[in-house]
Each structure stands twice: as C-alpha cells, then as structure tokens.
Design an enzyme around this catalytic site. Structure first.
Site, PDB file in Angstrom:
ATOM      1  CD  GLU A 133      -3.167  -0.793   1.960  1.00 57.07           C
ATOM      2  OE1 GLU A 133      -3.208  -0.173   3.115  1.00 57.07           O
ATOM      3  OE2 GLU A 133      -4.287  -1.443   1.879  1.00 57.07           O
ATOM      4  CD  GLU A 181      -4.257  -5.630   2.577  1.00 56.23           C
ATOM      5  OE1 GLU A 181      -4.960  -5.207   3.115  1.00 56.23           O
ATOM      6  OE2 GLU A 181      -2.942  -5.560   2.353  1.00 56.23           O
TER       7      GLU A 181
HETATM    8  C1  GLA Z   1      -4.022  -2.527   4.898  1.00 47.87           C
HETATM    9  C2  GLA Z   1      -2.838  -3.028   5.191  1.00 47.87           C
HETATM   10  C3  GLA Z   1      -2.950  -4.366   5.843  1.00 47.87           C
HETATM   11  C4  GLA Z   1      -3.728  -4.125   6.874  1.00 47.87           C
HETATM   12  C5  GLA Z   1      -5.051  -3.796   6.560  1.00 47.87           C
HETATM   13  C6  GLA Z   1      -6.147  -3.721   7.688  1.00 47.87           C
HETATM   14  O1  GLA Z   1      -4.941  -2.871   3.917  1.00 47.87           O
HETATM   15  O2  GLA Z   1      -2.162  -3.315   3.732  1.00 47.87           O
HETATM   16  O3  GLA Z   1      -1.465  -4.586   6.220  1.00 47.87           O
HETATM   17  O4  GLA Z   1      -2.993  -3.282   7.810  1.00 47.87           O
HETATM   18  O5  GLA Z   1      -5.097  -2.585   5.841  1.00 47.87           O
HETATM   19  O6  GLA Z   1      -7.446  -3.241   7.310  1.00 47.87           O
END
Ligand code: GLA
Length: 671
Positions: free
Chosen positions: A160, A318
C-alpha cells in the site's frame, strides 16, 4: 517510463487454476505447530494464493548483513508441497530498527516539519537514496534466494504505497522535487510562467530556490501544490520502479505488482499513471461499516479498479472477512455479506479474492481485525463462510479471464480530483466526487454497469459518456471528449469542468472554456450556494452546492433555474453535436432530479440495464472472448428477488429458477 525487461514475465493467472483465493499470510507471528495446522486449514478452504513476508524485514535481516531465511524456506516449501502459490513481498513497508538508528534521515517529514518516528510502519521517505539502496538490497537477496522456488507466482512490492503518508516534505524530498521540476519544465522561466509567479512576488531565479508546499501563512501557489501532488505520486512510483528493476533483473519471468488502495477515499496517487508498471493490477478494499450503502461504494471502487486495470482481470488483494479495527466502531459483516462483497468484486472484474489476513493476530496493533481464521478457530461463522466462499469460487472457473461489459463511461481523472479541491475556490463544497458518485449510484441501482476511463481513453464503444467536475483538462482530453459526441455518443458535462488547463490557468473568454463550443453555452459568473441553500429548477429538480449564470450560445435549455436571482437562467442544456449530443448540468441535483436526468440520458443513448431484476439486486455481466456470458445477480435485500435470466445456475447447480434468495448471489451462465 516503464522498467526494461529482458523477457516478458509469465502471467500470474496461468499458475493458478480457476479464481485465485487466499490472503496475506504472516507465519512469522506463529510457532511451527500452528503453521502446520495452517496448511491443513488452507486445503480445507481451497486457498491457492497467499501474500507472504510483507512485514518480515526485521526477522529476515535481524542485523545489517545477517540473514535468517530458514523460517521462510520452510514456509514456502510447505506451501509449494500443498500446491499453494505465493505472492512474495518485498518486506520494505517497515524498515527494521537497526536501519533507522543508523540512518534516521530516511524517516518521513510532514508539511509542518514533524519527523514521523518508527514504532508502527511505513516510516520512510520514498525519495531517500539511502532507503532505496537498502530496500533494493533486501529485494535482491530475496529474489536471488527464491527465484526458482516453485511457490513463487508473483511479486508483491512493498505494501500500500502512499498509505498513512503520501506526501513527504524533508530536504531530500525537496531536492527530488526540484529535479522533477527541472525535467518537467526545462527552464526556470518555464516554471515561472506555469506557476504564475508574477503573483505575490513568487518569482524564482533558479530551481534551487524552490521548496515543497510546506506549512505557510496562507494559500500556497496552486500550481506549486498541483505539481507537488504530481511529483508525490511519481516519487512513490519511482521508488516502486527501483525495486522492480531488481526484480526484472533477477526474476524476469515472475510478474510483479503492488497493492493499490483504489476507493472513494484515496486520491493521492494517480493510479492510471501507475498502472503501466504493474503486470497485473491489485487492489485493497475496505468497507466503511457505518455506510448504509456500502455495497455501492464497493462497486464504485471495483469499477474504478477495473478502469485502472484497462478492463483486464485484476486481483482483489485484500478485503476483510468481517470487522476491521481502524474505524471508530467496528461492526462485523452481516451473515452472507462477505460472500456478496467477494462476488461483487468478481462481478466487476476481479479474478482473485484475497483477504487481510489468513490468521487473526494474537498480538500487535491489528489483533481485533478479522481474518480468515478467527481467534475462535473453526467453530465460527466466519470460518464456515470462508469455506463456503472457497467452494463458491471453485464453481466459477469458467468466468476467469472474461471481460465486464459496459456501454456507459464516466471520465475519471486524479489530476482533476486534486486540482478541483485546492483551496481559495468559489466553494469549498465542490468536491470532485459529488456529481460523479450520484450518477454512479443511480446507474448501479438500475443495473447499468459503468466503466471509469481516463480523459484521453478511447471512448468509441460508449453510448453515454459522463464528465463530472473535470475542472482541469488538457486540449487533447477536451478534443477526445468532443470527438465522442461528434461520433454519436450522448455526452454530459457537469459544472466546474473545463475551467483551467493543466497548469491551473483559467481558460479565458467565459466558462467552461474547454467545453464552451461543444456545449453551446457560456457562463459569465458562478453562484455557489450556501450550506443548506437550495435552488429549484423548472422541471422540479432541487439543486444544491452550485448554480451559475449560463447563457445559451447554440444549445437549448431543458430546464432553468426558477429562484432569485437566476430566474429563467438555463440549468440543464443540450446541443446536438455531430451525430451525438452534448448536455450541460449547472447544479448538483437531488436524487429525484438525478433519476429524471439519467432516464433521459439512457433513453437518448439507447443503453439498458444488464437484465430485469427486482429492487435491491446488483447486476453485472462478464463475457468471454468466445461469447459465453455470465450474469451476476447479487441480492442485497432481505427478501427473495426475481431476476429475468435463462441459463445455468453456476453456484446452485441446475437451471436458474428466476429467483435469487434473500442475501444470496446467483451467477448465471446465460443460454
Ligand atoms: C491495509 C494493509 C494491511 C492491514 C489492513 C487492515 O490494507 O495493507 O496490512 O493493515 O489494511 O485493514
């Protein structure tokens, strides 16, 4: 500019049978017996892809130059033996303590000069040369060690990028900004002209005088801010490319990506610009649980992700099985909601459904965040639903690789998002997404699929093109949009579009300069509305946020303002252009007004819903190159819903019976 490679990487899709299913796997948080149980549970759920090692740097390299790969060897070997593929992460989203102690200059600096310390994650500036060197170093180590590992299917670069902080204001960032400007403008005179530095004594004699838009007494130079936003998006991508170059060199056959955060809330990165560096687009998406229409925001994000992916299948890297831990109040998902969410992403182009994370942590900042294996283990609703999702995805192999069908485009531009929301504008209530999301919502509720496209994209396949708050626009993009109308599309342009060029200079001679001719109108003055103030249009529409003094110059008025002092002034206009038409919308309509307008636009454009369905059913269609088509019908209501479709019910088995039960999903392989 993309990173050179000696050969094309394989496709991640070739290495996984059917739709990919899995999540982030953080085995370093668990002892060996739990890791072995993980493998059994993964097989039970049908997991076939995991992101591994995202936050492992401090364990992989506990001291500078001292490595411990034994645990990761074991994990990857066991996964390979179980037939599970891995998106191997560069562990660079959380630099280890030894590195920060040795080089505190890598830490991020905010606009007010605050240094962000270690102790959480993402504590580095992407422009730090030292950080890039170390990040490339650990990436090379991993790539060399695992380049031929049978589990390795994809690189997951960092994590991210731009999360938590996306703009960096330290000295090294300032230096990188100067060099970016120098490359962009060629000369300081070019920059002075573009930034309009004759205003407020901001003239520069050399690039060395320039600083990022740090905290200042009042409004900063808007073009400086816009350029800094462009630079900041570029700097994160340039850091990604540093790691990609290592990956290309050592593992040219392995595709690479990074998980984006495409949603209605993420605006700092120009993902259309980024996508050329990604072998496959991957996105993370989280619902805002308190939003009663969260499935519409999900659809918006998924549609935009598909746009960034150029309408190719993408990875949902995710989402959550149930509650998150970072909203003010974290409710779990409702029964069946996870399946609906997952299949809504698939309906909108995802060929992979993954979660944060595989096993819910026992310690650390995210221990209350849901996972595929909850704290309560197998005897839980979440686990049963995870297994159910694995089964459902297993039945959708025929959908893999198909393309989402759409005849409506919404033009989407991150630069317009940035520029339209700079300060010292006519109204702080004008937000880039105001009109755009109203149109998307209306079309979602009608079962009409929308593509999000860049302003310079090929628009020839669309019957309806919506251009919302495209405040800044290049000549090329304006011509592209006009061309769509000339060639037969119905094009609607909303207020505060076409106002400035890419330097944020007004297009003079009357608003909206870039689209005046196409629309056949001329606006002499804006009249933004106060908070709570409404204007009423002659067709009954109630307008909020915006009104303006429009003159007709070739267009006809379809509706006019009726309220003082703009009585009789056109508010919705239409002009025939070539074989199509160009419509203008000079306010933000209420929901009824939007419905009325969308009815007219769809009728003129000849665009219909994917299918006939009862209210509360989300619809989308994916089509294979050989013509096979799949209708997704997701019933978000708590009542059974009729859907008109003929074909095979892929999830339920047998012929589709015409009803999608309350809260359920049907995927129909159409006759
Ligand atoms: C982001 C991060 C993950 C985790 C999620 C929690 O997407 O990439 O590592 O912290 O948030 O929602």
């Amino acid at each position: 500019m993309s990173v050179q490679r000696s050969s094309s990487p394989n496709s991640v899709w070739d290495s996984i049978p059917g739709i990919a299913f899995g999540g982030d796997y953080n085995p370093e948080q668990w002892p060996v017996d739990v890791r072995l149980e993980d493998i059994e549970l993964m097989k039970e759920a049908g997991v076939n892809l995991l992101s591994v090692g995202i936050f492992s740097w401090a364990l992989l390299e506990p001291k500078e130059g001292e490595y411990d790969f034994a645990w990761l060897d074991e994990v990857l070997d066991n996964l390979a033996a179980a037939g599970i593929k891995v998106a191997l992460a560069t562990p660079t989203a959380a630099p280890p303590a030894w590195l920060v102690r040795k080089h505190p200059e890598i830490l991020p600096v905010t606009a007010d000069g605050t240094v962000l310390e270690r102790g959480s994650r993402r504590h580095y500036s992407p422009s730090s040369a030292v950080y890039r060197k170390y990040a490339a170093g650990i990436t090379r180590k991993l790539a060399e060690r695992y380049k031929d590992h049978p589990a390795l299917a994809l690189w997951h670069v960092d994590n991210e990028l731009g999360c938590h902080a996306s703009e960096f204001y330290g000295e090294e960032d300032a230096e990188a900004f100067r060099r970016w400007l120098e490359r962009h403008y060629g000369s300081i005179e070019g920059l002075n002209e573009a930034w309009g530095t004759a205003f407020w004594s901001q003239h520069y004699s050399s690039f060395e005088e320039i600083i990022p838009p740090r905290a200042a007494p009042t409004t900063l130079n808007p073009t400086q801010r816009l350029d800094f936003q462009r630079f900041s998006s570029w700097a994160l991508m340039d850091y990604y490319r540093t790691l990609l170059a290592v990956i290309r060199e050592v593992t040219p056959h392995v595709p690479a990506t990074t998980n984006l955060m495409v949603s209605s809330g993420t605006r700092s990165m120009d993902y259309f610009d980024w996508s050329e560096n990604l072998d496959v687009v991957a996105n993370d998406h989280y619902l805002v649980t308190a939003d009663p229409e969260r499935e519409i925001e999900l659809a918006f994000s998924a549609d935009l992700t598909r746009g960034v992916a150029g309408n190719k299948p993408w990875i949902l890297m995710e989402h959550s099985t149930s509650a998150v831990n970072w909203q003010p109040r974290n409710q779990p998902k409702r029964p069946g909601e996870m399946l609906r969410n997952s299949l809504a992403h698939v309906a909108r182009g995802a060929d992979a459904v993954m979660f944060f994370q595989w096993r819910q942590s026992a310690a650390g900042a995210e221990k209350f965040h849901s996972a595929m294996v909850p704290h309560g283990g197998r005897e839980t609703r979440v686990w049963r639903e995870v297994v159910g999702l694995g089964e459902a995805l297993g039945k959708l192999s025929a959908v893999k690789g198909s393309i989402v069908e759409s005849r409506v485009a919404i033009v989407f531009d991150y630069e317009a998002w940035w520029a339209s929301e700079l300060d010292s504008h006519p109204s702080e209530d004008v937000k880039y997404l105001n009109v755009l999301r109203e149109f998307h919502r209306s079309l979602f509720l009608r079962g009409v699929t929308v593509d999000f496209v860049h302003p310079t994209a090929d628009l020839s396949s669309y019957g309806l093109v919506l251009v919302c708050t495209l405040y800044c626009v290049t000549d090329e993009a304006a011509a592209n949009i006009a061309g769509a109308a000339e060639r037969g599309a119905t094009v609607l342009i909303s207020y505060f579009s076409g106002i400035v060029d890419e330097r944020d200079h007004i297009r003079l001679g009357g608003y909206p300069g870039a689209f005046r001719e196409l629309l056949g109108i001329r606006t002499e003055e804006f009249r933004p509305l106060f908070e709570g103030e409404e204007t009423v249009l002659s067709d009954g529409t109630r307008g909020r946020i915006w009104s303006e003094h429009v003159h007709l110059d070739g267009a006809e008025a379809l509706a006019s303002f009726t309220t003082y002092p703009l009585e009789g002034v056109p508010a919705i206009t239409r002009r025939s252009a070539g074989t199509g038409s160009a419509w203008y919308l000079a306010t933000l309509p209420d929901r009824e007004g939007i419905e009325r307008l969308v009815d007219k636009l769809l009728t003129e454009a000849g665009v219909a819903a994917c299918a006939e369905a009862a209210a509360g059913v989300e619809l989308s269609r994916r089509v294979q190159a050989d013509g096979r088509s799949f209708l997704f019908a997701i019933n978000h209501s708590r009542e059974d819903a009729a859907v008109k479709a003929d074909g095979e019910d892929l999830l339920g088995g047998g012929r589709f019976g015409g009803v999608v039960p309350a809260g359920a999903v049907a995927v129909i392989a159409e006759d």
